[in-house]
Design an enzyme around this catalytic site. Structure first.
Site: not given
Ligand code: 2AM
Length: 484
Positions: A16, A35, A77-78, A131-132, A185, A188-189, A192, A289, A479
């Site tokens: 993404m 990264n 990032v996550k 989204s997308g 968002k 939206h989900n 969906e 589900r 009450s």
């Molecule tokens: P990475 O490539 O170093 O694992 C999707 O997982 C994105 O989130 C990736 O760029 C990943 O980096 C980053 N990511 C996942 N966990 C992370 C964390 N605890 N700290 C920093 N970046 C993280």
């Protein structure tokens, strides 16, 4: 040092993130990429980003140094701790007026918290729904940014240029303060989930009641896609119907009927309970589900629990299929009305001013629920930005009235034949409840007062709480009233 060239930095080079960087680059922006695992920056520059203007950063310090002011740093990032960790690491390198944007799948309450914390330090914060999927990120996602209002003028041109376009308008607008973007968002989900469940119920009826084969169903979905139901989800359903495995057999028939979920539908349902808004269709979609996942139990029960003994289905197929279409459409109107009710109530509770027409526009293209229908919703809010309920808009009111008889016929028939249509049914029950001037909750209040002295109000004196000694014995002490 030379003047910095970077328009925006993007941290997080998973698919993404990479695709958003390339999309921004295509639109003429200079992106600085970073990264956590720095080796991925080099890999990205040597492969996907080869020949572009993307600048690789070796460290956060290096990244920030390459940015024009006010600095714009976007995180992909996550969700969860990783976002907080990066914010903490970024802070020493940033100054007042700089902007951090979280484009990940964060929970809106986290975004509320982060936004307040950063604003207190003089920084600006944006939480944006994206989204997308991968393709959307690369060629035009739906973007739902919210947060510090002062940030919008600094991110608007980047966001609106990379977003999907619908009738020439970008599917990206400012949603509202704090976590409003991530909240929208999430809704939206949830919607969906509802849309998908409605299509599944239509499929179930066409397959098991009408007895259509997959080619015939593909044709039905193809036809529907040329009407008011024109949407991405109907389109892919048509393609799924037609898809054959390598052995020439339909793949769909071989797939286990146990649905997975990642939780965003569940979070929408939880929010609706939290704010007391009857978002029943998304709730049913989530529960459907859950029920599907009890496959072993269902297989067991299917050998023991009997259904009705109805004569063979004798309806004219064409008429009934058209009824299913209208039932789907009416239920969908209810589902979106409920989704907007949730957004309205949340906005009220949290003191947000939400841009409802803008939200419909953002969902009109680029995202999974994109459809012609969202254009009608946009028009409804354009006509009346303070519209209290979508069902009361003239266009949707007329549409529901047009569908009503068919909708009742489908729900009634499904009940008679024992085919579960929880989403169709709950939508109709909601419709009938919403249009009732009087519901049986007078009895409910009497029961509560009878066994728990919870008190009730009389029709002609609302706000005055009364307790009655229903049995002639026991106390007269009531009450305290409270509302959960
Ligand atoms: P990475 O490539 O170093 O694992 C999707 O997982 C994105 O989130 C990736 O760029 C990943 O980096 C980053 N990511 C996942 N966990 C992370 C964390 N605890 N700290 C920093 N970046 C993280």
């Amino acid at each position: 040092m030379a003047e910095p060239k970077g328009d925006i930095a993007l941290i997080g080079l998973a698919v993404m993130g990479q695709n958003l960087v390339l999309n921004m680059n295509d639109h003429g922006f200079t992106v600085v990429a970073f990264n956590r695992t720095v080796a991925k920056v080099e890999q990205f520059l040597a492969n996907e980003a080869k020949g572009t203007k993307v600048i690789g950063a070796k460290s956060l310090e290096d990244m920030v140094a390459q940015l024009k002011k006010p600095r714009r740093v976007m995180l992909l990032v996550k969700a969860g701790q990783a976002v907080d960790d990066f914010i903490d690491k970024l802070l020493p390198h940033l100054e007042k007026g700089d902007i951090i944007i979280d484009g990940g799948n964060s929970e809106y309450s986290d975004t509320n918290r982060r936004c307040k914390a950063l604003e207190a330090k003089g920084l600006l914060y944006v939480g944006s729904g994206v989204s997308g999927g991968e393709d959307g990120a690369r060629y035009g996602p739906s973007l739902m940014p919210g947060g510090s209002p002062a940030a919008w003028s600094h991110v608007k041109s980047i966001f609106q240029s990379i977003a999907a376009k619908s009738d020439g308008e970008p599917c990206c607008d400012w949603v509202g303060p704090e976590g409003a973007g991530h909240f929208v968002k999430m809704v939206h989900n949830g919607i969906e989930y509802g849309d998908m469940q409605l299509i599944c119920e239509s499929y179930h009826l066409m397959k098991d009641l009408v007895g259509l084969n997959q080619d015939e169903m593909a044709e039905v979905f193809e036809d529907w896609n040329k009407t008011e139901l024109d949407s991405f989800l109907i389109e892919i359903t048509r393609d799924i119907m037609k898809f054959k495995d390598t052995d020439g057999k339909y793949l769909l028939e071989k797939i286990r009927d146990t649905a997975g979920q990642k939780g965003t539908g569940k979070w929408t349902a939880i929010s609706s309970l939290e704010y007391g808004v009857p978002v029943t269709l998304i709730g049913e979609a989530v529960f459907s589900r859950c029920l599907s996942a009890l496959q072993a139990e269902r297989v067991q029960a299917s050998t023991q629990l009997k259904g009705p003994n109805e004569p063979k289905f004798g309806w004219d197929k064409k008429t009934f299929i058209n009824n299913i279409k209208l039932a789907l459409y009416a239920s969908k109107i209810v589902s979106y009305a409920q989704g907007f009710m949730l957004m309205r109530e949340t906005a009220k509770e949290l003191g947000w001013k939400l841009n409802f027409g803008g939200i419909a526009l953002m969902w009109r293209g680029g995202c999974i629920i994109r459809s012609r229908f969202l254009g009608n919703i946009k028009q409804a809010f354009d006509k009346n930005p303070d519209l209290s309920n979508l069902l009361l808009d003239n266009f949707f009111k007329d549409e529901i009235h047009r569908c009503q008889a068919a909708w009742r016929n489908v729900v009634g028939t499904a009940v008679m034949y024992g085919i579960p249509t929880p989403a169709f049914s709950t939508a109709l029950a909601f419709y009938d409840g919403y249009r009732s001037a009087r519901l049986p909750a007078n009895l409910l209040q009497a029961q509560r007062d009878y066994f728990g002295a919870h008190t009730y109000e009389l029709l002609d004196s609302p706000g005055k709480f009364i307790h009655t000694n229903w049995t002639g014995h026991g106390g007269t002490v009531s009450s305290t009233t409270y509302s959960a």
